[in-house]
Design an enzyme around this catalytic site. Sequence first.
Site, PDB file in Angstrom:
ATOM      1  N   HIS A  52       0.834  -1.194   0.000  1.00 43.19           N
ATOM      2  CA  HIS A  52       0.000   0.000   0.000  1.00 43.19           C
ATOM      3  C   HIS A  52       0.873   1.250   0.000  1.00 43.19           C
ATOM      4  CE1 HIS A  52      -3.697  -2.301   1.811  1.00 43.19           C
ATOM      5  NE2 HIS A  52      -3.293  -2.775   0.646  1.00 43.19           N
TER       6      HIS A  52
ATOM      7  N   GLU B 125       1.167   3.770   2.075  1.00 44.94           N
ATOM      8  CA  GLU B 125       1.854   4.123   3.318  1.00 44.94           C
ATOM      9  C   GLU B 125       3.140   3.307   3.494  1.00 44.94           C
ATOM     10  OE1 GLU B 125      -2.653   4.078   4.295  1.00 44.94           O
ATOM     11  OE2 GLU B 125      -1.279   3.137   2.860  1.00 44.94           O
TER      12      GLU B 125
ATOM     13  N   CYS C 111      -5.228   1.068   6.424  1.00 46.05           N
ATOM     14  CA  CYS C 111      -5.944  -0.168   6.733  1.00 46.05           C
ATOM     15  C   CYS C 111      -5.570  -0.709   8.110  1.00 46.05           C
ATOM     16  CB  CYS C 111      -5.677  -1.219   5.657  1.00 46.05           C
ATOM     17  SG  CYS C 111      -3.960  -1.748   5.543  1.00 46.05           S
TER      18      CYS C 111
ATOM     19  N   ALA D 213     -21.662   8.732 -28.030  1.00 45.85           N
ATOM     20  CA  ALA D 213     -21.326   9.776 -28.994  1.00 45.85           C
ATOM     21  C   ALA D 213     -22.536   9.962 -29.901  1.00 45.85           C
ATOM     22  CB  ALA D 213     -20.098   9.373 -29.808  1.00 45.85           C
TER      23      ALA D 213
ATOM     24  N   SER E 286     -22.075   4.077 -37.575  1.00 45.71           N
ATOM     25  CA  SER E 286     -21.815   5.133 -36.590  1.00 45.71           C
ATOM     26  C   SER E 286     -20.406   5.725 -36.655  1.00 45.71           C
ATOM     27  CB  SER E 286     -22.053   4.592 -35.181  1.00 45.71           C
ATOM     28  OG  SER E 286     -21.162   3.537 -34.898  1.00 45.71           O
TER      29      SER E 286
ATOM     30  N   TRP F  18     -17.517   7.996 -38.257  1.00 45.99           N
ATOM     31  CA  TRP F  18     -17.129   8.428 -36.909  1.00 45.99           C
ATOM     32  C   TRP F  18     -17.982   9.650 -36.583  1.00 45.99           C
ATOM     33  CZ3 TRP F  18     -13.883   5.353 -34.330  1.00 45.99           C
ATOM     34  CH2 TRP F  18     -13.044   4.514 -35.049  1.00 45.99           C
TER      35      TRP F  18
ATOM     36  N   ASP G 190     -20.649  -2.699 -35.701  1.00 46.20           N
ATOM     37  CA  ASP G 190     -19.447  -1.861 -35.614  1.00 46.20           C
ATOM     38  C   ASP G 190     -18.149  -2.662 -35.607  1.00 46.20           C
ATOM     39  OD1 ASP G 190     -21.031   0.333 -35.526  1.00 46.20           O
ATOM     40  OD2 ASP G 190     -20.605   0.875 -33.449  1.00 46.20           O
TER      41      ASP G 190
ATOM     42  N   LEU H 270     -12.446  -2.565 -28.911  1.00 46.05           N
ATOM     43  CA  LEU H 270     -12.614  -2.315 -27.471  1.00 46.05           C
ATOM     44  C   LEU H 270     -11.299  -2.397 -26.701  1.00 46.05           C
ATOM     45  CD1 LEU H 270     -15.973  -4.222 -26.785  1.00 46.05           C
ATOM     46  CD2 LEU H 270     -15.639  -1.847 -27.448  1.00 46.05           C
TER      47      LEU H 270
END
Length: 360
Positions: free
Chosen positions: A51, A53, A79, A158, A172, A174, A204, A208
């Site tokens: 972590h 810290e 924590c 969009a 779609s 652009w 499309d 991704l």
Amino acid sequence: MTTDEQYMTQSFELALKGARSASPNPLVGCVIVKNGKVIAEGYHKKYGEYHAERNAINSALKKGVSLKGAELYVNLEPCAHFGKTPPCSDLIIEHKLSKVVIGVKDPYHEVAGKGIARMKKAGIKVITGVLEEEAKELNKFFFKYVTTGLPYITIKAAQTIDGKIADDRYRSKWISSTESRRTVHKLRSVYDAVLVGANTVKYDNPKLNVRDVKGRDPYRIIIDKDLALKHGFDVYKYADGKTIVITSLNAYISKIKLLQKKNIIVLPCKIKNSKIDLADALKKLAAHNIASIMIEGGAFVYNEFLKAGLVDEMLIFIAPDIMGSGITAFSDKKSFKDYSSVNYYTSGRDILVNLRKKGN
């Protein structure tokens, strides 16, 4: 801005360095100050690792600096439990720091004030609530995830100025500007997952993934109730085990096995009103350590999530074009009554409207 706020702001900046790797853990940055000077810094770099810290304290120790009497600034409560790493509150006590300044208490049930109580009992001065709203905003994904057991959900759309996301033939590309598309790739690198419906894949063929900017690829989630999509689409070509298909509990086992052979995760979910039970799907995705999801289409998926009351935030890129006939992004404008505008931004030639669920 007070001195405490200055150092807290510095902890925010450090915390953001873990935005692409810390999830489902929170974003945490830590600054240690002694005699008015910063002697060490640290942040939570990656889920399962030390972590913030502990990283800051280790940094000071490597320099041979004594931590006795030093002050520690951290955006989230240290924590108090043994998880993948030992409790940070114990480490702070062990090294005899005199003061700890905290942005916001940790809502996770294993912490939830226990770290603060432990440090106070050891005689450490603890101050909480410094830039608290900013600290909550920094960890909006984590707070939703640990308090509800569900991922934080953002719709990204969009559309043209007349509300269309595609023409009558579902084309779609652009609508949005180059600058807006680059922003979307930055967002993909921060969210744990992006989600689309079967029609978006069909029409499309999106990848991704993250392009144009540096960052990790998110999980790719496809809702395909009947497993009707062919496997030649780009989202099925990855071998990284980060493609997830949401389907029905009644889906053919043979189809599920074909996907699993491609290293694709298949999550059969309950059916509600002849559609995927989205709440059930989100619970199962959360069990895969997915704390945040950006929904990228299409219109049916947007509206189903909105009707189910599962959307926390919306990012709508509006291009200065008129399409006329076509696919409307949001069919029921009543869905917007639960949301308020947070901000407007320019994005190339587009306007980006940021809406938040009231009460968030």
